[in-house]
Design an enzyme around this catalytic site. Structure first.
Site, mmCIF file in Angstrom:
data_model
loop_
_atom_site.group_PDB
_atom_site.id
_atom_site.type_symbol
_atom_site.label_atom_id
_atom_site.label_comp_id
_atom_site.label_asym_id
_atom_site.label_seq_id
_atom_site.Cartn_x
_atom_site.Cartn_y
_atom_site.Cartn_z
ATOM 1 N N ASP A 76 -6.882 -5.916 4.734
ATOM 2 C CA ASP A 76 -6.254 -4.594 4.752
ATOM 3 C C ASP A 76 -6.212 -4.048 6.172
ATOM 4 O O ASP A 76 -7.255 -3.787 6.765
ATOM 5 C CB ASP A 76 -7.074 -3.659 3.851
ATOM 6 C CG ASP A 76 -6.407 -2.315 3.639
ATOM 7 O OD1 ASP A 76 -5.255 -2.117 4.071
ATOM 8 O OD2 ASP A 76 -7.065 -1.442 3.018
ATOM 9 N N ASP B 267 -4.770 4.011 -1.541
ATOM 10 C CA ASP B 267 -5.766 4.403 -0.546
ATOM 11 C C ASP B 267 -6.250 5.823 -0.771
ATOM 12 O O ASP B 267 -5.533 6.786 -0.498
ATOM 13 C CB ASP B 267 -5.165 4.274 0.861
ATOM 14 C CG ASP B 267 -5.037 2.824 1.285
ATOM 15 O OD1 ASP B 267 -6.053 2.106 1.220
ATOM 16 O OD2 ASP B 267 -3.921 2.405 1.665
ATOM 17 N N HIS C 61 -1.647 -1.183 -3.935
ATOM 18 C CA HIS C 61 -2.894 -0.790 -3.283
ATOM 19 C C HIS C 61 -2.864 0.727 -3.069
ATOM 20 O O HIS C 61 -1.921 1.265 -2.496
ATOM 21 C CB HIS C 61 -2.991 -1.527 -1.944
ATOM 22 C CG HIS C 61 -4.248 -1.312 -1.181
ATOM 23 N ND1 HIS C 61 -5.375 -2.077 -1.368
ATOM 24 C CD2 HIS C 61 -4.559 -0.422 -0.203
ATOM 25 C CE1 HIS C 61 -6.327 -1.672 -0.530
ATOM 26 N NE2 HIS C 61 -5.855 -0.655 0.189
ATOM 27 N N SER D 221 0.858 -1.188 0.000
ATOM 28 C CA SER D 221 0.000 0.000 0.000
ATOM 29 C C SER D 221 0.891 1.234 0.000
ATOM 30 O O SER D 221 1.697 1.441 0.914
ATOM 31 C CB SER D 221 -0.890 0.018 1.243
ATOM 32 O OG SER D 221 -1.416 1.320 1.405
ATOM 33 N N HIS E 250 -8.646 1.729 -3.476
ATOM 34 C CA HIS E 250 -9.540 1.534 -2.332
ATOM 35 C C HIS E 250 -10.163 2.891 -2.008
ATOM 36 O O HIS E 250 -9.498 3.768 -1.470
ATOM 37 C CB HIS E 250 -8.694 0.989 -1.163
ATOM 38 C CG HIS E 250 -9.428 0.849 0.121
ATOM 39 N ND1 HIS E 250 -8.781 0.613 1.322
ATOM 40 C CD2 HIS E 250 -10.751 0.902 0.416
ATOM 41 C CE1 HIS E 250 -9.680 0.535 2.296
ATOM 42 N NE2 HIS E 250 -10.874 0.713 1.781
ATOM 43 N N MET F 113 -11.636 -5.179 5.873
ATOM 44 C CA MET F 113 -10.825 -4.269 6.682
ATOM 45 C C MET F 113 -10.535 -4.918 8.028
ATOM 46 O O MET F 113 -11.456 -5.350 8.733
ATOM 47 C CB MET F 113 -11.560 -2.934 6.935
ATOM 48 C CG MET F 113 -11.703 -2.006 5.746
ATOM 49 S SD MET F 113 -10.207 -1.691 4.805
ATOM 50 C CE MET F 113 -9.160 -0.898 6.028
ATOM 51 N N MET G 91 -8.666 8.761 0.334
ATOM 52 C CA MET G 91 -9.441 9.213 1.512
ATOM 53 C C MET G 91 -9.879 10.661 1.305
ATOM 54 O O MET G 91 -9.102 11.483 0.815
ATOM 55 C CB MET G 91 -8.567 9.126 2.766
ATOM 56 C CG MET G 91 -7.956 7.753 3.009
ATOM 57 S SD MET G 91 -7.081 7.705 4.575
ATOM 58 C CE MET G 91 -6.272 6.092 4.440
ATOM 59 N N MET H 113 -12.071 5.239 0.028
ATOM 60 C CA MET H 113 -12.630 5.556 1.348
ATOM 61 C C MET H 113 -13.239 6.949 1.252
ATOM 62 O O MET H 113 -12.730 7.923 1.806
ATOM 63 C CB MET H 113 -11.526 5.485 2.405
ATOM 64 C CG MET H 113 -11.131 4.049 2.737
ATOM 65 S SD MET H 113 -9.531 3.931 3.543
ATOM 66 C CE MET H 113 -8.466 3.897 2.098
#
Ligand code: DX5
Ligand code: ZN
Length: 216
Positions: A171, A33, A31, A6, A64, A135, A35, A66
């Site tokens: 994750d 992330d 990966h 990640s 991913h 998660m 956000m 979020m």
């Protein structure tokens, strides 16, 4: 089984180098992330940065999301170069519509659930997914301790995986001490952020995690 680095814990001032190191040591996926400061109390990056990452590598990019209202941004993240887009069951207003949209736009559709969210809440959607993410921390930050109880969802997803064929990924909190328990639960893909990039030698760290999977 494979370790998925990640980039959340990577050094973004040397992103190209960090990605090259992961390519050389044999990573096949990255990966990413995303956000938004609303769905989680932290902000990272959006499609613009993913577009740059896409130019740096041909590794499989799993994004991913979020973020609140993922439907609004699915297309932008796929156009930016995401190969898999993973949306939170807690964030989507119409999960089937969103998963179908991801597939229609040519990416793999993933679903993810937070530790407090029950396995039953994702059960109706397995036929629509290409990727299942569990998660094992409350999302928002790297470097947290694994919530081991969440691994039971990996095991519960096993029969659905047999039927539909998607990989199961975990994750949060994966490190040399926790990866074995995640493997034993039936995990295929192991996201590792701080365990790889905050280590003194990310390459060695990736190797050690991968070898631990093989030796089990
Ligand atoms: C957490 C992110 C994770 C994060 C994991 O909100 O979704 O992907 O990078 O970090 P570690 O591996 O440090 O727990
Ligand atoms: Zn993540």
């Amino acid at each position: 089984m494979e370790v998925v680095p990640s980039l959340l814990s990577a050094d973004f001032s040397r992103l190209k180098e960090e990605i090259r190191i992961m390519e050389k040591v044999g990573a096949r996926r990255l990966h990413l992330d995303v956000m938004d400061g609303h769905f989680v109390p932290n902000i990272t990056f959006g499609p613009f940065i993913i577009e740059s990452i896409r130019k740096l590598t041909s590794l499989h990019l799993e994004t991913h999301l979020m973020i609140e209202n993922p439907a609004k941004y699915i297309e932008a993240f796929i156009r930016a170069g995401s190969d898999t887009v993973i949306i939170h069951i807690e964030a989507s207003a119409d999960i089937i519509r969103d998963l179908k949209k991801i597939r229609e736009l040519g990416a793999k559709a993933g679903i993810v659930l937070n530790p407090p969210t029950s396995f039953e809440s994702v059960e109706p959607y397995f036929e629509y997914i290409d990727h299942f993410l569990v998660m094992t921390v409350n999302p928002g930050f790297g470097g947290q301790k694994m919530i081991n109880a969440a691994l039971s969802k990996v095991t519960l997803a096993g029969p659905y995986q047999k039927q539909f064929g998607f990989p199961i990924e975990v994750d949060g909190g994966i490190n040399i001490n926790t990866i074995e328990e995640a493997r034993a639960a039936g995990t295929d893909l192991f996201v590792a952020g701080s365990a790889v990039f905050s280590a003194r030698n990310p390459s060695e760290s990736f190797k050690a995690l991968s070898e631990k999977l093989l030796s089990a």
